[in-house]
Design a protein around this motif. Structure first.
Motif, short mmCIF file in Angstrom:
data_model
loop_
_atom_site.label_atom_id
_atom_site.label_comp_id
_atom_site.label_asym_id
_atom_site.label_seq_id
_atom_site.Cartn_x
_atom_site.Cartn_y
_atom_site.Cartn_z
N LEU A 175 -36.70 -50.66 39.33
CA LEU A 175 -36.49 -50.03 37.77
C LEU A 175 -37.30 -50.82 36.61
O LEU A 175 -37.44 -52.08 36.98
CB LEU A 175 -34.98 -50.34 37.61
CG LEU A 175 -34.21 -49.25 37.71
CD1 LEU A 175 -32.67 -49.59 37.68
CD2 LEU A 175 -34.53 -47.75 37.32
N SER A 230 -34.90 -51.24 31.61
CA SER A 230 -33.74 -50.51 32.02
C SER A 230 -32.69 -51.45 32.86
O SER A 230 -31.50 -51.20 32.84
CB SER A 230 -34.05 -49.33 33.15
OG SER A 230 -35.15 -48.50 32.30
N ARG A 290 -33.29 -41.16 34.61
CA ARG A 290 -32.66 -40.74 33.55
C ARG A 290 -32.42 -39.17 33.47
O ARG A 290 -33.40 -38.49 33.27
CB ARG A 290 -33.35 -41.44 32.29
CG ARG A 290 -32.60 -40.91 30.99
CD ARG A 290 -33.44 -41.68 29.67
NE ARG A 290 -34.93 -41.64 29.64
CZ ARG A 290 -35.50 -40.45 29.29
NH1 ARG A 290 -34.67 -39.43 28.62
NH2 ARG A 290 -36.82 -40.13 29.27
N MET A 331 -40.43 -46.26 32.03
CA MET A 331 -39.32 -46.13 31.11
C MET A 331 -39.48 -44.51 30.70
O MET A 331 -38.60 -44.05 30.01
CB MET A 331 -39.57 -46.84 30.09
CG MET A 331 -39.30 -48.50 30.16
SD MET A 331 -37.42 -48.39 30.59
CE MET A 331 -36.95 -48.06 28.74
#
Length: 230
Positions: A129, A133, A170, A199
């Motif tokens: 990640l 995050s 996400r 991201m």
């Protein structure tokens, strides 16, 4: 094929219902409030909780003319609001205990296929990640959902089920003001570790739904996890 669904009233779960029925499959959904999921041809709705093994058994027996092929779980934890700092409403181990109950009931019924929606950041995907995050998850109440998903990830590997964990990056929910995205396109798979996540990564709920159904129907990634993004 005939499916047992948990989490069918959620934003991803509703897409799973529609995708299954549109492909000619049938399903029984165990929901907390039966009125929260309108009845449709091919769908049987049973009132109950995934924390109750008797309720899960009732759902399995609610459609005696169909043989359940697999379960698809799209449950998630609940906070008091959408704010990442909002207090947790779901009980501790809600996801882990629900999954354990389903695995036990299915196993005793001779059904071994289960597909579970998880999240990027669980298990070996945590290290990949983006650092921002990781900080965000660690310092907000989202950490409780991540911990519960982590328990599911660990414990389901100890079962005899033919499990698959779909780790979504996400989630991007439907927005009628945005230009429609081609949801017929396959999601991009990034292995169990999600190497290369950024991201900017996101995945639409409708894309995840189609992938969950595909994995369940085609028997893909058995005893494996996969990170997905659009």
């Amino acid at each position: 094929m005939h499916f047992l669904l948990l989490g069918a009233t959620g934003r991803t779960g509703q897409h799973v219902v529609s995708d299954l029925l549109s492909q000619g499959h049938t399903a029984v959904a165990l929901v907390r409030t039966s009125s929260s999921l309108p009845s449709r041809p091919g769908l049987t709705v049973v009132n109950g909780s995934p924390l109750s093994k008797p309720d899960i058994k009732r759902a399995l027996s609610a459609t005696p003319s169909f043989t359940t092929s697999a379960a698809i779980i799209t449950l998630n934890t609940v906070r008091k609001s959408e704010s990442p700092f909002a207090p947790q409403v779901s009980p501790p181990r809600f996801l882990a205990d629900s999954c354990a109950n389903v695995c036990e009931v299915l196993g005793k019924a001779g059904i071994h296929r289960i597909v579970v929606m998880s999240t990027a950041g669980v298990g070996d995907s945590w290290a990949n990640l983006p650092w921002a995050s990781r900080v965000f998850m660690a310092w907000t109440n989202i950490k409780y959902a991540l911990e519960d998903h982590g328990l599911v990830d660990k414990e389901i590997r100890l079962t005899n089920m033919d499990w698959t964990l779909v780790r979504a990056v996400r989630l991007r929910f439907d927005d009628s003001t945005q230009k429609p995205i081609d949801t017929k396109a396959d999601v991009k798979m990034m292995g169990s570790g999600g190497v290369g996540m950024s991201m900017a990564d996101s995945v639409k709920v409708s894309s995840v739904s189609k992938f969950l159904v595909k994995v369940a129907v085609e028997g893909l990634f058995i005893k494996g996890a996969v990170v997905v993004r659009d």
